[in-house]
Each structure stands twice: as structure tokens, then as C-alpha cells.
Design a protein around this motif. Sequence first.
Motif, short mmCIF file in Angstrom:
data_model
loop_
_atom_site.label_atom_id
_atom_site.label_comp_id
_atom_site.label_asym_id
_atom_site.label_seq_id
_atom_site.Cartn_x
_atom_site.Cartn_y
_atom_site.Cartn_z
N ARG A 117 0.92 -1.21 -0.19
CA ARG A 117 -0.06 0.16 -0.07
C ARG A 117 0.92 1.28 -0.23
N MET A 118 2.05 1.00 -0.07
CA MET A 118 3.08 2.34 -0.41
C MET A 118 2.55 3.10 -1.44
N LEU A 119 2.59 4.34 -1.41
CA LEU A 119 2.48 5.43 -2.44
C LEU A 119 3.59 5.51 -3.71
N ASN A 120 4.80 5.35 -3.08
CA ASN A 120 5.91 5.46 -3.79
C ASN A 120 7.04 4.67 -3.24
N ARG A 121 8.11 4.56 -4.09
CA ARG A 121 9.51 3.79 -3.52
C ARG A 121 10.53 4.87 -3.67
N ARG A 122 11.31 4.80 -2.31
CA ARG A 122 12.31 5.55 -2.28
C ARG A 122 13.59 5.03 -2.87
N ILE A 123 14.55 6.25 -3.31
CA ILE A 123 15.59 6.14 -3.66
C ILE A 123 16.51 7.06 -2.86
N ASN A 124 17.48 6.19 -1.98
CA ASN A 124 18.38 7.00 -0.90
C ASN A 124 19.72 6.41 -0.86
N GLU A 125 20.55 7.09 -1.76
CA GLU A 125 21.74 6.63 -2.04
C GLU A 125 22.85 7.86 -1.72
N THR A 126 24.03 7.39 -1.04
CA THR A 126 25.22 8.12 -0.93
C THR A 126 26.45 8.07 -2.02
N ILE A 127 26.61 8.84 -2.82
CA ILE A 127 27.80 8.80 -3.69
C ILE A 127 28.84 9.34 -3.41
N GLY A 128 29.97 8.80 -3.43
CA GLY A 128 31.33 9.57 -3.32
C GLY A 128 32.11 10.10 -4.46
N ILE A 129 32.46 11.04 -4.44
CA ILE A 129 33.48 11.61 -5.64
C ILE A 129 34.78 11.82 -5.16
N ARG A 130 35.83 11.94 -5.93
CA ARG A 130 37.23 12.05 -5.51
C ARG A 130 37.53 13.35 -4.72
N TYR A 131 38.34 13.42 -3.93
CA TYR A 131 38.58 14.72 -3.49
C TYR A 131 39.39 15.79 -4.60
N ASP A 132 40.00 15.25 -5.41
CA ASP A 132 40.84 15.92 -6.55
C ASP A 132 39.54 16.43 -7.25
N ASP A 133 38.21 16.09 -7.25
CA ASP A 133 37.23 16.59 -8.09
C ASP A 133 36.28 17.55 -7.18
N GLY A 134 37.01 18.35 -6.02
CA GLY A 134 36.26 19.09 -5.23
C GLY A 134 35.70 20.16 -6.11
N ARG A 135 36.44 20.95 -6.90
CA ARG A 135 35.96 22.18 -7.59
C ARG A 135 34.67 22.02 -8.37
N MET A 136 34.30 20.70 -8.80
CA MET A 136 33.01 20.50 -9.63
C MET A 136 32.05 20.05 -8.87
N VAL A 137 32.07 19.92 -7.66
CA VAL A 137 30.99 19.51 -6.86
C VAL A 137 29.82 20.15 -7.11
N GLU A 138 29.84 21.35 -6.88
CA GLU A 138 28.64 22.40 -6.87
C GLU A 138 27.94 22.14 -8.32
N THR A 139 28.77 21.98 -9.51
CA THR A 139 28.11 21.77 -10.81
C THR A 139 27.35 20.59 -10.88
N ILE A 140 28.00 19.52 -10.26
CA ILE A 140 27.58 18.01 -10.53
C ILE A 140 26.12 17.82 -9.64
N VAL A 141 26.29 18.44 -8.35
CA VAL A 141 25.11 18.43 -7.88
C VAL A 141 23.67 19.16 -8.47
N SER A 142 24.07 20.30 -9.23
CA SER A 142 23.33 21.02 -9.92
C SER A 142 22.40 20.39 -10.80
N GLU A 143 23.25 19.63 -11.62
CA GLU A 143 23.10 18.80 -12.92
C GLU A 143 22.31 17.38 -12.61
N ILE A 144 22.51 16.91 -11.53
CA ILE A 144 21.98 15.76 -10.69
C ILE A 144 20.50 16.17 -10.45
N LYS A 145 20.16 17.30 -9.91
CA LYS A 145 19.19 17.66 -9.42
C LYS A 145 18.28 17.84 -10.70
#
Length: 363
Positions: free
Chosen positions: A249-277
Motif C-alpha cells: 500500500r505504499m504510494l512511492n518507493r524511495r531512492i536513498n543513495e550516498t555517492i562519493g566522488i574524489r577529493y581531486d574533483d572538489g571544484r566540480m561538486v557544485e556543478t555536479i550536484v546542480s545537474e543531478i538535481k
Amino acid sequence: MNELLTQLHTYSSEFTQNWNNSVLFITAASFFAWIVWRLVYGRLEVLAERTSFEWDNLTLHALKTPVSTLIWCWPGTVSLGFLLQDQFASKLNWLSTLKLLLVIAIFVWIIMRLISNIEQYVLEQQNRDETTVQAVAKVARLFFITIGTLTVMQAFGLSLSGLLTFGGVGGLVVGFAAKDLLSNFFGGMMIYFDRPFKVGDWIRSPDRQIEGTVERIGWRMTIIRTFDKRPLYVPNSVFSSIVVENPSRMLNRRINETIGIRYDDGRMVETIVSEIKTMLENHPDIDTQQTLIVNFNAFGPSSLQLMVYTFTKTVNWIRYHEVKQDVLLKIMDIIHQHDADIAYPTQTIKLEPQVEPLGEQAQ
């Protein structure tokens, strides 16, 4: 010639006066009545097929066999009475009781067949709750069987008022002796009226090792088919004392994931987050009316952790995993498009240069 006519008239008169004593005549009359009933039933069946109303067909089908049985058994009882009365030369009072029992049995039989026909017809319709239909049918059967049993007991001369008085005194004894049976019965009634689950639902209990698909809800126990196809028989009283989850009887199913990227790619975190959203907001299988979160969440031991939290429109288990796979693949593509990569556990070992003592350098 006149003598022959006189003899025929005399024989006819004697036969007419004694027809009810003739077993052969009663049998012939039964056969004739059965033929008439079959012809009438056939005609009624043709007329019922022409109507769009289905209940007349159900009623006719319920009457067919019981009425035929009554046509043969009632005259058979009369014939039996005549034969035994001539044999024993005494009046058999119990035959009237036998006839009454026959009528009661035929009536209950017709009602049971009608209930079964209606139950089957309703279950064949779409958007019908199988559990509710079966519950109503069981209650109806129990009611008419009880009425039939009480009528039979009264036909045998038992006092119903005395029986009820005895039931009031003996009910306590019976209750203690069959408390488990009664608790299962009322547990089944609770399931039927509260409807925490129905036939076909996937249920599980965090309190017990119960998980699977409900196959049948009986008066005493519920049958659950586990995911490894084993039948699980659970007494109904158990459900009154445990927590039951109903994922069906659930109305939806949840996707709850934690995804790690390299520390060397820290400058791209904000852009990656925006495009995923943005990707999730435009995904046809994601319910944007529910909570949707994509954020840089934490500094992990070997990665920058991104939280992806959203809900799918589907509740089907197989389809959910297909949607989840598509979402994860798109997230991986977005990360790779920015020359970044998903991190894996790493360790950095820093070696300090060894410094020699001053005395050894001087030498």
C-alpha cells in the motif's frame, strides 16, 4: 361389451381411490414432474440469457439441482411411508419430521449455492476486494447454517429457550476450553473489519519472521507464501499482538543513495550536484511532488559524499529497480562528463625523510 366397460369403470374407480397408495403411480408422477421442471428450467434459462441482469442466471443455477432432488426425494419419502405402514401396520410419525428435514436441507442447499454463485460472480468483476467479498460470503454461510441447525433442532422437539439457557451456563466452560480457537476466530474478524491487509498483499512484521504474500485469510489462520515459495501458516490471534507492515500500500518507493566522488574533483561538486538535481526533476519516472534532495553531504574518509534522496512514481518492485538503475547510470554519466570520477576507498601514506644525527654527518 357392456361387461368389459363395467369392469374398466370399476377398476378405474378403485385405482382413483387408492392412487396415493400406489408407489408406482407416485414414481411415475415424480418422473412427469421432473420432466416438466426440466422444460420449465430450460425455458427460463433461455429467457435469463436474453437479459443483461446477471442475478437471474445465478438464482436459476442455484435452484437447478436442489429442486430436482426435492422432486424425487419428497415422493420417495411418501412412498417409503406407505410401504413401511403396510409392512408394520402402524402409523409412522417420524416421516413427517423426515419431510420437514428434507425441506430445510433443500432450502439451506439452495442458499449455499446462491451465495457461492454470487461470490464467484463478484470476484470475476474488476476492482473488487477479494478479502471483503470472501468475508461477506463466509458470514452469510455461517448465518444460514446456524439458522438451519436451529430449525433442525426445533424439528426434533428440542427447546431453543432451554438450549440458550444451557448455552449461557456452558458458554463460560466452552470459552475456557476453546480460548485459542476463539481468539483466532476473533482475530480473523479483526482482519476482515480493520483490513490491515488483503489477499495478494505483500506484508511483513518487524516483530516476527513473517514476510511474504497473503494467499488466504481463513477463520482460524492466514496462509502467507514467503518469497522462497514456502507456505507460512499464521494463527489469526498473532496479528492482534504484532506490528504488521504492508508495503503493497505504499504510494512511492524511495531512492536513498550516498555517492562519493574524489577529493581531486572538489571544484566540480557544485556543478555536479546542480545537474543531478535537474536530471531528477525532468526524469519521467521520478515523482517531483515528493521530497527531492541532492546535496553535498559530508567529507568521507576517502571521498566527498553526495546525498541523493528522491521517490519513484512506481511501487512495483521490479519496475522500481529498473528506474533506480537508470537514475544511477545517469548520475555516473554526469560525473564523467565533468572529468570527475566516483571515488573508491584509498589510503595515502606519507613518508617523512630520515634525518641523520649531526655526529654521523661530521664523520
